[in-house]
Design a protein around this motif. Structure first.
Motif, PDB file in Angstrom:
ATOM      1  N   ALA A  15       2.186   2.087   1.590  1.00 11.26           N
ATOM      2  CA  ALA A  15       0.974   2.891   1.737  1.00 11.26           C
ATOM      3  C   ALA A  15      -0.078   2.131   2.546  1.00 11.26           C
ATOM      4  O   ALA A  15      -0.779   2.710   3.389  1.00 11.26           O
ATOM      5  CB  ALA A  15       0.423   3.272   0.369  1.00 11.26           C
ATOM      6  N   ARG A  16      -0.181   0.837   2.273  1.00  9.94           N
ATOM      7  CA  ARG A  16      -1.162   0.019   2.998  1.00  9.94           C
ATOM      8  C   ARG A  16      -0.816  -0.066   4.479  1.00  9.94           C
ATOM      9  O   ARG A  16      -1.706  -0.012   5.344  1.00  9.94           O
ATOM     10  CB  ARG A  16      -1.216  -1.388   2.381  1.00  9.94           C
ATOM     11  N   LYS A  17       0.476  -0.185   4.827  1.00 11.60           N
ATOM     12  CA  LYS A  17       0.895  -0.251   6.224  1.00 11.60           C
ATOM     13  C   LYS A  17       0.592   1.060   6.943  1.00 11.60           C
ATOM     14  O   LYS A  17       0.195   1.051   8.117  1.00 11.60           O
ATOM     15  CB  LYS A  17       2.388  -0.581   6.305  1.00 11.60           C
ATOM     16  N   ALA A  18       0.763   2.172   6.261  1.00  7.93           N
ATOM     17  CA  ALA A  18       0.450   3.465   6.873  1.00  7.93           C
ATOM     18  C   ALA A  18      -1.043   3.571   7.165  1.00  7.93           C
ATOM     19  O   ALA A  18      -1.455   4.079   8.222  1.00  7.93           O
ATOM     20  CB  ALA A  18       0.888   4.605   5.951  1.00  7.93           C
ATOM     21  N   HIS A  19      -1.843   3.074   6.233  1.00  4.05           N
ATOM     22  CA  HIS A  19      -3.291   3.101   6.460  1.00  4.05           C
ATOM     23  C   HIS A  19      -3.692   2.111   7.549  1.00  4.05           C
ATOM     24  O   HIS A  19      -4.627   2.362   8.319  1.00  4.05           O
ATOM     25  CB  HIS A  19      -4.037   2.770   5.163  1.00  4.05           C
TER      26      HIS A  19
END
Length: 242
Positions: A15-19
């Protein structure tokens, strides 16, 4: 505060990489916007403005202090006010740390207010600030750069602020103006920003934007209603009672 899904470390990382991809795109867009800002046309400053500072009378050209670039923070502090604006003081708490670094990048950063110098000096001493702060009292400077308004202007219900006619609750307003001085000593106005355009100058807001609760201002009477002069916060204020 809304509830959040609790996930594994691996799910959080995805999720952090997508953000992060969105953050990188925002950074590129910000760089593009900054380049477009620097490419804006300039206006030559033909009027002579004389300010009152700690060393006496000084012109706008002299405020550059030997550098080519000048950034002026328009601090809300009018004649007769007992103290400077709390929100402007919140922003000003970030100035001292930047001044030395900017000076080594050919930029002078200072504040200007319409209050007489004696008022400015007293409040500056109380707040413990070191940055240069001069008075434009008795000049057209604040009015020409649309951060001060006459009683007649405010009585009409709309003033020229942030490049539009709008209601404003005070005769003084915050803003920032940027100037350049060439090798011939000519001064040019290159940029001004007001209202939310000043957000980028407030480092504490950038930290709050990283925190889980963010700025947490939606339920307040107005944005920055929580802000106090830094010597007016009570001990322990703001700590969670849970």
């Amino acid at each position: 505060m809304p509830s959040h899904t609790i996930v594994s470390r691996e799910e959080w990382r995805e999720a952090r990489k997508a953000h992060l991809a969105k953050e990188k795109e925002f950074t590129r867009l910000r760089d593009q916007l900054s380049a477009e800002r620097r490419a804006l046309p300039w206006v030559k400053v033909d009027k002579t403005y004389v300010f009152e500072g700690p060393a006496g009378k000084t012109t706008l050209a002299e405020l550059f202090d030997g550098r080519r670039q000048l950034i002026v923070y328009h601090f809300m502090f009018g004649p007769g006010w007992e103290e400077g604006c709390p929100s402007c003081s919140f922003l000003a708490d970030h100035i001292d740390g930047a001044v030395t670094h900017l000076a080594h990048r050919d930029v002078t950063l200072l504040a200007v207010s319409r209050a007489p110098l004696r008022q400015i000096e007293a409040f500056k001493k109380r707040m413990g600030w070191r940055f240069t702060w001069v008075s434009s009292h008795g000049t057209d400077f604040n009015f020409d750069y649309h951060v001060s308004f006459t009683k007649d202007q405010t009585a009409k219900g709309a003033v020229d602020y942030n490049f539009a006619a709008r209601e404003f609750p005070s005769e003084e307003a915050p803003g920032i103006s940027v100037f350049y001085k060439n090798e011939h000593g000519e001064v040019f106005h290159t940029y001004s920003a007001y209202a939310r355009g000043l957000d980028m100058l407030v480092g504490a807001y950038n930290y709050l934007d990283l925190a889980p609760r963010g700025r947490d201002e939606d339920a307040l009477a107005f944005t920055m209603a929580w802000v106090r002069h830094h010597d007016r916060y009570s001990d322990g204020a703001g700590r969670s009672q849970a």
